[in-house]
Design a protein around this motif. Sequence first.
Motif, mmCIF file in Angstrom:
data_model
loop_
_atom_site.group_PDB
_atom_site.id
_atom_site.type_symbol
_atom_site.label_atom_id
_atom_site.label_comp_id
_atom_site.label_asym_id
_atom_site.label_seq_id
_atom_site.Cartn_x
_atom_site.Cartn_y
_atom_site.Cartn_z
ATOM 1 N N THR A 12 46.663 44.318 35.426
ATOM 2 C CA THR A 12 47.675 45.139 35.329
ATOM 3 C C THR A 12 47.719 45.937 33.987
ATOM 4 O O THR A 12 47.826 47.076 33.833
ATOM 5 C CB THR A 12 49.068 44.627 35.483
ATOM 6 O OG1 THR A 12 48.775 44.060 37.128
ATOM 7 C CG2 THR A 12 50.206 45.676 35.980
ATOM 8 N N SER A 40 40.468 41.213 36.191
ATOM 9 C CA SER A 40 41.234 40.349 36.354
ATOM 10 C C SER A 40 40.752 38.923 36.087
ATOM 11 O O SER A 40 39.865 38.610 36.843
ATOM 12 C CB SER A 40 42.347 40.429 37.668
ATOM 13 O OG SER A 40 43.268 39.381 37.654
ATOM 14 N N LYS A 80 41.326 34.980 41.190
ATOM 15 C CA LYS A 80 39.917 35.623 41.086
ATOM 16 C C LYS A 80 38.571 34.531 40.813
ATOM 17 O O LYS A 80 39.093 33.429 40.512
ATOM 18 C CB LYS A 80 40.111 36.784 39.911
ATOM 19 C CG LYS A 80 41.287 37.617 40.118
ATOM 20 C CD LYS A 80 41.238 38.523 41.542
ATOM 21 C CE LYS A 80 41.658 39.887 41.485
ATOM 22 N NZ LYS A 80 43.300 39.895 41.764
#
Length: 381
Positions: free
Chosen positions: A59, A184, A189
Amino acid sequence: MEQMINFNKPYITGKEVHYIYDAVATGKISGNGKYSNKCHKYLQKRYGFKKVLLTTSCTDALEMCALLLDIKPGDEVIVPSYTFVSTALAFVRQGATIRFVDSRPDHPGLDEDKIEELVNDRTKAIVVVHYAGIASDMEKIMAVSGKYGDIAVVEDAAQAIDSFYTREQKIVPLGSIGHLATFSFHETKNIQCGEGGCLVVNSDEYIDRSEIIWEKGTNRAQFFRGEVDKYGWVDIGSSFLPSEITAAFLWAQLEEIDGIQSRRKKIWTKYYDALLEWGKDRGISLPYIPSYATNNAHMFYLLCNSLKQRTRLIKYLKKNNVLAVFHYLSLHKSKYYSSYYDGPPLRNADKYTNRLVRLPLYYELSEKNLNYIIGLLKEFR
Ligand SMILES: *Cc1c(COP(=O)(O)O)cnc(C)c1O
């Protein structure tokens, strides 16, 4: 199965604590130290990225992209609707209007053929999401960008570590094609450090400024390289860099990337081979991988034939102690953004919102549990 099989379990290699201990013992625990540099260099070398900067999340890296591209109120950014909030949010924070693109009929990633119709004089960027780590058709996307004066292309490669785009015998890492890209390292992940990410800069024009924005609008990085006599406030920015504790954790993961990837691919392939015929009998489709894409085994999903069937399937699995989940609600229908959306219906995005379900996939998922999940699915009517 007595114990619940979780949807995800972050993998720990065992070296994380060792490297964190080392970082602490060295006494350098703020950002941009030894471990950050190891990660930067490793990613640059392995994938041919021009410049990598670790961030505290994907982000954050997307927010850096919005700052680097000088996104302002009145600007438009093209973003797929079927994605995580951050893909759009980073640009909305700078005042951009989002033009949402539908998904492909055969894959949840954005429909490359529907981008050009959204381009106009105000278009500042195209944000591509490589959904499930499966490449979007970057050649088509870069061609649209080039045709309209080199519109910036940002690859949201949050799910796409160690995945590739192949064309004419050339194999190109995802994240190395767009002007900018983001990854990310969130615990969901493939490679993770709890919360983390990185920005990739592939276009020379953004390199110097990316370091400045990364370190609170200062030219500190240039100062430490001896390129300027003193450092100070030269631009906008924020504190986007993670501490050495996070970087040390991430380094332990990057060292094991090949082992992690091969285990995940093994699980993915087992699901695929076991469920292909089963799916055909029930109108349930398995992931589609275009000929130009590789599979990094980020996600194994099923596409049910209706919302009703999906609800039934998730309930059935849960009753039998297996957690399967759906995710993204199309962003053009979100509570926050739907009132600003005035485009056409996005039927494919809605289809994936209603019908996609993800199965457990993580390093430590045992053969026994994997067989149990497959067995359960085969008995689903
Ligand atoms: C996970 C994800 C993000 C957000 O990553 P964070 O590191 O949690 O900020 C953004 N975009 C996509 C497509 C993702 O899958």
